[in-house]
Design an enzyme around this catalytic site. Structure first.
Site, PDB file in Angstrom:
ATOM      1  N   GLY A   4      -4.383  -4.428  -3.753  1.00 41.65           N
ATOM      2  CA  GLY A   4      -5.431  -3.426  -3.938  1.00 41.65           C
ATOM      3  C   GLY A   4      -4.743  -2.143  -4.350  1.00 41.65           C
ATOM      4  O   GLY A   4      -4.028  -1.547  -3.560  1.00 41.65           O
ATOM      5  N   HIS A   5      -4.889  -1.763  -5.613  1.00 44.17           N
ATOM      6  CA  HIS A   5      -4.175  -0.601  -6.138  1.00 44.17           C
ATOM      7  C   HIS A   5      -5.205   0.446  -6.565  1.00 44.17           C
ATOM      8  O   HIS A   5      -6.047   0.173  -7.407  1.00 44.17           O
ATOM      9  CB  HIS A   5      -3.296  -1.006  -7.319  1.00 44.17           C
ATOM     10  CG  HIS A   5      -2.275  -2.059  -6.957  1.00 44.17           C
ATOM     11  ND1 HIS A   5      -1.570  -2.773  -7.883  1.00 44.17           N
ATOM     12  CD2 HIS A   5      -1.836  -2.502  -5.752  1.00 44.17           C
ATOM     13  CE1 HIS A   5      -0.738  -3.611  -7.265  1.00 44.17           C
ATOM     14  NE2 HIS A   5      -0.900  -3.475  -5.973  1.00 44.17           N
ATOM     15  N   THR A  56       3.098 -12.586   2.983  1.00 46.71           N
ATOM     16  CA  THR A  56       2.282 -13.225   1.960  1.00 46.71           C
ATOM     17  C   THR A  56       3.034 -14.448   1.449  1.00 46.71           C
ATOM     18  O   THR A  56       4.140 -14.741   1.931  1.00 46.71           O
ATOM     19  CB  THR A  56       1.907 -12.218   0.841  1.00 46.71           C
ATOM     20  OG1 THR A  56       0.895 -12.813   0.018  1.00 46.71           O
ATOM     21  CG2 THR A  56       3.118 -11.831  -0.005  1.00 46.71           C
ATOM     22  N   LYS A 108       1.883   1.997  -5.142  1.00 41.86           N
ATOM     23  CA  LYS A 108       2.430   1.411  -6.364  1.00 41.86           C
ATOM     24  C   LYS A 108       1.511   1.659  -7.566  1.00 41.86           C
ATOM     25  O   LYS A 108       1.966   1.995  -8.645  1.00 41.86           O
ATOM     26  CB  LYS A 108       2.618  -0.110  -6.193  1.00 41.86           C
ATOM     27  CG  LYS A 108       3.622  -0.467  -5.104  1.00 41.86           C
ATOM     28  CD  LYS A 108       3.708  -1.972  -4.895  1.00 41.86           C
ATOM     29  CE  LYS A 108       2.457  -2.580  -4.287  1.00 41.86           C
ATOM     30  NZ  LYS A 108       2.156  -2.174  -2.908  1.00 41.86           N
ATOM     31  N   ARG A 157       2.802 -29.146  -6.671  1.00 40.59           N
ATOM     32  CA  ARG A 157       2.552 -29.805  -7.967  1.00 40.59           C
ATOM     33  C   ARG A 157       1.145 -30.385  -8.090  1.00 40.59           C
ATOM     34  O   ARG A 157       0.929 -31.407  -8.713  1.00 40.59           O
ATOM     35  CB  ARG A 157       3.631 -30.880  -8.228  1.00 40.59           C
ATOM     36  CG  ARG A 157       5.002 -30.253  -8.344  1.00 40.59           C
ATOM     37  CD  ARG A 157       6.099 -31.244  -8.295  1.00 40.59           C
ATOM     38  NE  ARG A 157       6.210 -31.819  -6.969  1.00 40.59           N
ATOM     39  CZ  ARG A 157       7.308 -32.447  -6.534  1.00 40.59           C
ATOM     40  NH1 ARG A 157       8.341 -32.579  -7.313  1.00 40.59           N
ATOM     41  NH2 ARG A 157       7.352 -32.931  -5.311  1.00 40.59           N
ATOM     42  N   LYS A 165      -8.787  -1.216   8.704  1.00 43.09           N
ATOM     43  CA  LYS A 165      -8.005  -0.040   9.068  1.00 43.09           C
ATOM     44  C   LYS A 165      -6.531  -0.426   9.039  1.00 43.09           C
ATOM     45  O   LYS A 165      -6.148  -1.464   9.569  1.00 43.09           O
ATOM     46  CB  LYS A 165      -8.409   0.343  10.499  1.00 43.09           C
ATOM     47  CG  LYS A 165      -8.252   1.782  10.803  1.00 43.09           C
ATOM     48  CD  LYS A 165      -8.926   2.090  12.142  1.00 43.09           C
ATOM     49  CE  LYS A 165      -8.333   3.356  12.685  1.00 43.09           C
ATOM     50  NZ  LYS A 165      -8.795   3.659  14.017  1.00 43.09           N
ATOM     51  N   ASP A 196       0.802  -1.223   0.000  1.00 42.86           N
ATOM     52  CA  ASP A 196       0.000   0.000   0.000  1.00 42.86           C
ATOM     53  C   ASP A 196       0.837   1.277   0.000  1.00 42.86           C
ATOM     54  O   ASP A 196       0.421   2.307   0.541  1.00 42.86           O
ATOM     55  CB  ASP A 196      -0.972   0.014   1.199  1.00 42.86           C
ATOM     56  CG  ASP A 196      -1.876  -1.192   1.215  1.00 42.86           C
ATOM     57  OD1 ASP A 196      -2.247  -1.657   0.125  1.00 42.86           O
ATOM     58  OD2 ASP A 196      -2.205  -1.691   2.307  1.00 42.86           O
ATOM     59  N   ASP A 231       2.425  14.529   1.545  1.00 44.04           N
ATOM     60  CA  ASP A 231       1.389  15.497   1.946  1.00 44.04           C
ATOM     61  C   ASP A 231       0.689  15.100   3.240  1.00 44.04           C
ATOM     62  O   ASP A 231       0.157  15.968   3.946  1.00 44.04           O
ATOM     63  CB  ASP A 231       0.353  15.656   0.824  1.00 44.04           C
ATOM     64  CG  ASP A 231      -0.236  14.307   0.408  1.00 44.04           C
ATOM     65  OD1 ASP A 231       0.510  13.475  -0.149  1.00 44.04           O
ATOM     66  OD2 ASP A 231      -1.435  14.083   0.665  1.00 44.04           O
ATOM     67  N   GLN A 256       2.128  -6.105  -3.150  1.00 44.93           N
ATOM     68  CA  GLN A 256       2.593  -6.219  -1.750  1.00 44.93           C
ATOM     69  C   GLN A 256       3.904  -5.422  -1.572  1.00 44.93           C
ATOM     70  O   GLN A 256       4.096  -4.441  -2.272  1.00 44.93           O
ATOM     71  CB  GLN A 256       2.771  -7.676  -1.327  1.00 44.93           C
ATOM     72  CG  GLN A 256       1.478  -8.460  -1.184  1.00 44.93           C
ATOM     73  CD  GLN A 256       0.906  -8.964  -2.485  1.00 44.93           C
ATOM     74  OE1 GLN A 256       1.579  -9.601  -3.269  1.00 44.93           O
ATOM     75  NE2 GLN A 256      -0.363  -8.706  -2.747  1.00 44.93           N
TER      76      GLN A 256
END
Ligand code: GDP
Ligand code: IMO
Ligand code: MG
Length: 429
Positions: free
Chosen positions: A40-41, A238, A16, A143, A303, A13, A332, A223
């Site tokens: 999640g982008h 992950t 990216k 496999r 959150k 987060d 910012d 990630q």
């Protein structure tokens, strides 16, 4: 260096998606090489907001977008995400989108197992996104996976399905669950197969062809390095390698293709899910960072935990991933703070450490050593050039790059695509 590999240098987060979207207009092809729809982008272009989990962020600019073999692909999610984006006016077709035919699938049994394990772990849970990522990667290396190319041969799936079901049935029995419903699974796969297969091809071939023709490739990591299964805060990670080297194995282009490694770094730190977090702030300042930074997960809405910038972790991530330059995002969010702190080292059992140790207990017990700087009262929000930044914000950025021993190539000052300062063009480097 004609190519760029974007990776997260913290716990995900970092922004990216925004940076990949901004760079995509300079690239000929954008490639996802690991992870799945746990990512999640968020991309903001004018008044439009796009939320991508599985599709490469290049799809919004119409740049050729490819899902590489290193990704684990949920076919039903793929369809839903494509339909959602098409509803927002994004065109997705055989010309601008392809999926590696050797990509392993995430199946309902993987989602089940992810959920069952997390529920059973109680307070010790990883805090996964619940999307079946870990179990799908386990089946790949075990496999037993069913892959995109198998969707064209569903009548011959017998022995493979036997292996998969034997494994899952044993695990499911342990959780008091019924065996896999093989007929239902085959029926569901049969229904979704044509949708997925229309995009399937040996993408390594297309990538090597465009590479020979001089195309600029933009690899999009998901990630972050601290969630890498080898280098991250194991076991709170992950199930894929998130470092830059995976761009090669996860796409079918060799390691010489990774080019400029652009580490995406948030000007403070966040983490979603369980696991150690040395600079976490459980006070008003942490709350303020979360509110100003809108730190809620794109995938799960959870959150995000917030804390000060940890230069030790980012220096380590940059070294491990061979980062050439960073994009510093969300500067910012620090606007208006009286003081800002940066972690420059750790204390553990009376010793000072300049790196993050591997043992879980050590990771949980290190105490951050801080350096404090004055904040800035002016605003950086929406700045598009160095000249627009308050002097003290520039000092902060310079201190960050000094401590992480890696230069700043881009600075991002809002969610909006164009609110980006170019210091050093990764494609020209
Ligand atoms: P990713 O997973 O690395 O792509 O990052 P996410 O999209 O999950 O989270 C980053 C969030 O910050 C998104 O909501 C972005 O729109 C937003 N964002 C990105 N860059 C900036 C920035 O420079 N300033 C602010 N305020 N928000 C940003
Ligand atoms: P992007 O690409 C932040 C975290 C989960 C959990 C751990 C394991 O948006 O930066 P998983 O479902 O992968 O087995 O969960 O990893 N996680 C992320 N955190 N950003 C992400 O992706 C993440 N993808 C997984 O919260 O702690
Ligand atoms: Mg994200």
């Amino acid at each position: 260096m004609a190519n760029v590999t974007v990776i997260g240098a913290q716990w995900g987060d970092e922004g990216k998606g925004k940076i990949v979207d901004w760079l995509a207009s300079r690239a000929d092809v954008v490639v996802r090489f690991q992870g799945g729809h746990n990512a999640g982008h968020t991309l903001v272009v004018g008044d439009k907001v796009y939320k991508l989990s599985l599709l490469p962020s290049g799809i919004v600019t119409g740049t050729l977008s490819i899902i590489g073999n290193g990704v684990v692909l949920d076919p039903w999610h793929l369809k839903a995400e494509i339909e959602k984006l098409e509803g927002q006016g994004v065109e997705i077709n055989r010309e601008n989108f392809a999926i590696a035919e050797n990509c392993p699938l995430i199946l309902p049994v993987h989602r089940d197992l992810d959920g069952l394990r997390e529920a059973a772990a109680g307070a010790g849970k990883i805090g996964t996104t619940g999307r079946g990522i870990g179990p799908a990667y386990e089946d790949k290396v075990g496999r037993r996976a069913i892959r995109v190319c198998d969707l064209a041969h569903l009548d011959d799936l017998g022995p493979q399905l036997d292996r998969l079901c034997a494994h899952h049935d044993a695990l499911r029995a342990g959780f008091g669950q019924p065996p896999v419903d093989r007929e239902a699974l085959i029926a569901e796969l049969r229904e979704i197969a044509p949708f997925v297969l229309q995009f399937a091809e040996p993408v390594w071939k297309r990538l090597n062809t465009v590479k020979k023709a001089g195309a600029r490739v933009l690899f999009e990591g998901a990630q972050g390095v601290l969630l890498d299964v080898d280098h991250g805060t194991y076991p709170f990670v992950t199930s894929s390698n998130t470092v830059s080297g995976t761009a090669a194995s996860g796409s079918g282009l060799g390691p010489s293709s990774t080019g400029f490694v652009l580490g995406i770094v948030k000007a403070y730190t966040t983490r979603v899910g369980s696991g150690p977090f040395p600079t976490e702030l459980e006070d008003e300042t942490g709350q303020r960072l979360g509110e100003r930074g809108h730190e809620f997960g794109t995938v799960t809405g959870r959150k995000r935990r917030c804390g000060w910038f940890d230069a030790v972790l980012v220096r380590q991530s940059c070294a491990i991933s061979g980062v050439t330059g960073i994009a510093l995002t969300k500067v910012d969010v620090l606007d208006g703070l009286d003081k800002v702190k940066i972690c420059t080292g750790y204390r553990l059992n009376g010793k000072v450490l300049d790196y993050y140790p591997s043992h879980a207990a050590d990771q949980a017990n290190v105490e951050p050593i801080y350096e404090e700087m004055d904040g800035w009262q002016g605003t950086t929000a929406g700045a598009r050039s160095w000249a627009d930044l308050p002097a003290q914000a520039i000092k902060y950025i310079q201190r960050v790059q000094e401590l992480i021993e890696t230069p700043v190539a881009l600075v991002s000052t809002s969610p909006e695509r164009e609110d980006t300062i170019l210091v050093r063009d990764p494609f020209q480097d």
